[in-house]
Design a protein around this motif. Structure first.
Motif, PDB file in Angstrom:
ATOM      1  N   UNK A  12       7.922  -3.619  -2.969  1.00 51.03           N
ATOM      2  CA  UNK A  12       9.173  -4.086  -2.389  1.00 51.03           C
ATOM      3  C   UNK A  12      10.214  -3.001  -2.228  1.00 51.03           C
ATOM      4  N   UNK A  13      10.014  -1.865  -2.896  1.00 51.61           N
ATOM      5  CA  UNK A  13      11.019  -0.787  -2.837  1.00 51.61           C
ATOM      6  C   UNK A  13      11.164  -0.232  -1.426  1.00 51.61           C
ATOM      7  N   UNK A  14      10.062  -0.004  -0.744  1.00 53.98           N
ATOM      8  CA  UNK A  14      10.107   0.553   0.614  1.00 53.98           C
ATOM      9  C   UNK A  14      10.786  -0.432   1.551  1.00 53.98           C
ATOM     10  N   UNK A  15      10.497  -1.702   1.400  1.00 53.80           N
ATOM     11  CA  UNK A  15      11.077  -2.730   2.269  1.00 53.80           C
ATOM     12  C   UNK A  15      12.569  -2.897   2.047  1.00 53.80           C
ATOM     13  N   UNK A  16      13.040  -2.559   0.836  1.00 52.17           N
ATOM     14  CA  UNK A  16      14.477  -2.661   0.545  1.00 52.17           C
ATOM     15  C   UNK A  16      15.220  -1.414   0.996  1.00 52.17           C
ATOM     16  N   UNK A  17      14.486  -0.462   1.607  1.00 53.55           N
ATOM     17  CA  UNK A  17      15.057   0.786   2.097  1.00 53.55           C
ATOM     18  C   UNK A  17      15.657   1.631   0.990  1.00 53.55           C
ATOM     19  N   UNK A  18      15.089   1.503  -0.196  1.00 52.89           N
ATOM     20  CA  UNK A  18      15.517   2.351  -1.286  1.00 52.89           C
ATOM     21  C   UNK A  18      14.795   3.685  -1.151  1.00 52.89           C
ATOM     22  N   UNK A  47       0.838  -1.199   0.000  1.00 52.12           N
ATOM     23  CA  UNK A  47       0.000   0.000   0.000  1.00 52.12           C
ATOM     24  C   UNK A  47       0.877   1.254   0.000  1.00 52.12           C
ATOM     25  N   UNK A  48       1.900   1.247   0.845  1.00 52.45           N
ATOM     26  CA  UNK A  48       2.801   2.405   0.930  1.00 52.45           C
ATOM     27  C   UNK A  48       3.575   2.571  -0.378  1.00 52.45           C
ATOM     28  N   UNK A  49       4.027   1.467  -0.964  1.00 49.06           N
ATOM     29  CA  UNK A  49       4.713   1.547  -2.263  1.00 49.06           C
ATOM     30  C   UNK A  49       3.786   2.160  -3.317  1.00 49.06           C
ATOM     31  N   UNK A  50       2.514   1.762  -3.294  1.00 55.53           N
ATOM     32  CA  UNK A  50       1.546   2.335  -4.249  1.00 55.53           C
ATOM     33  C   UNK A  50       1.362   3.836  -3.999  1.00 55.53           C
TER      34      UNK A  50
END
Length: 171
Positions: A163-169, A153-156
């Motif tokens: 997965x971008x947010x979880x990879x700390x990018x 949801x946050x990535x959207x």
């Protein structure tokens, strides 16, 4: 009465033995010798997984566009509203006598819980609160599903690939 979790050690040859005297007493209290029971493996939640989740939420919050800070003023607002919007919520409905009364009730409820989502719809006020993700309230499998849903949801929101947010990018 619900049986509390009892830790067993597998000793081979199909034998499971309670892991300690404490668990032995619990087994004696809750089980009957000679009865058949189904054993289900339970995986505790990982502290690392838990920390990763909250770090990812913070990363997502840090990358929100300024225009979103009204709705998500803190990382906790972002987490709870992500849970609500992805279905990990408790819902209550209040039926009112009129649409005007529903608006007044909604206005009364909103400040009670900063994190809830209150939606007046005609004569009904819908109040949604995020499900607790505490270890007591949510097991490992449900926590993982809710974690993935919230982070997607946050990535959207950020307009980045899942997965971008979880990879700390940086989003």
């Amino acid at each position: 009465m619900q049986t509390p979790p009892i830790s067993f050690q597998y000793e081979g040859d199909g034998i499971f033995r309670p892991s300690s005297q404490f668990h032995m007493r619990a087994a004696d209290k809750h089980f009957v010798v000679g009865e058949h029971y189904k054993l289900i493996e339970h995986h505790d939640r990982s502290d690392n997984n838990h920390r990763h989740y909250f770090a990812s939420i913070k990363n997502g919050f840090d990358n929100l566009h300024d225009s979103m800070l009204g709705e998500y003023p803190t990382a906790e607002h972002l987490r709870k509203k992500a849970l609500i919007r992805t279905g990990y919520r408790d819902e209550r409905s209040i039926v009112c006598a009129s649409k005007a009364e529903a608006e007044r009730v909604a206005a009364f409820i909103r400040p009670i819980d900063d994190y809830c989502v209150v939606v007046p719809l005609n004569c009904v006020v819908h109040v949604m609160t995020a499900k607790s993700q505490s270890m007591k309230a949510m097991g490992a499998a449900e926590f993982q599903k809710s974690k993935e849903a919230a982070l997607n949801f946050i990535d959207d929101l950020l307009g980045v690939e899942h997965g971008a947010t979880a990879r700390s990018e940086a989003a």
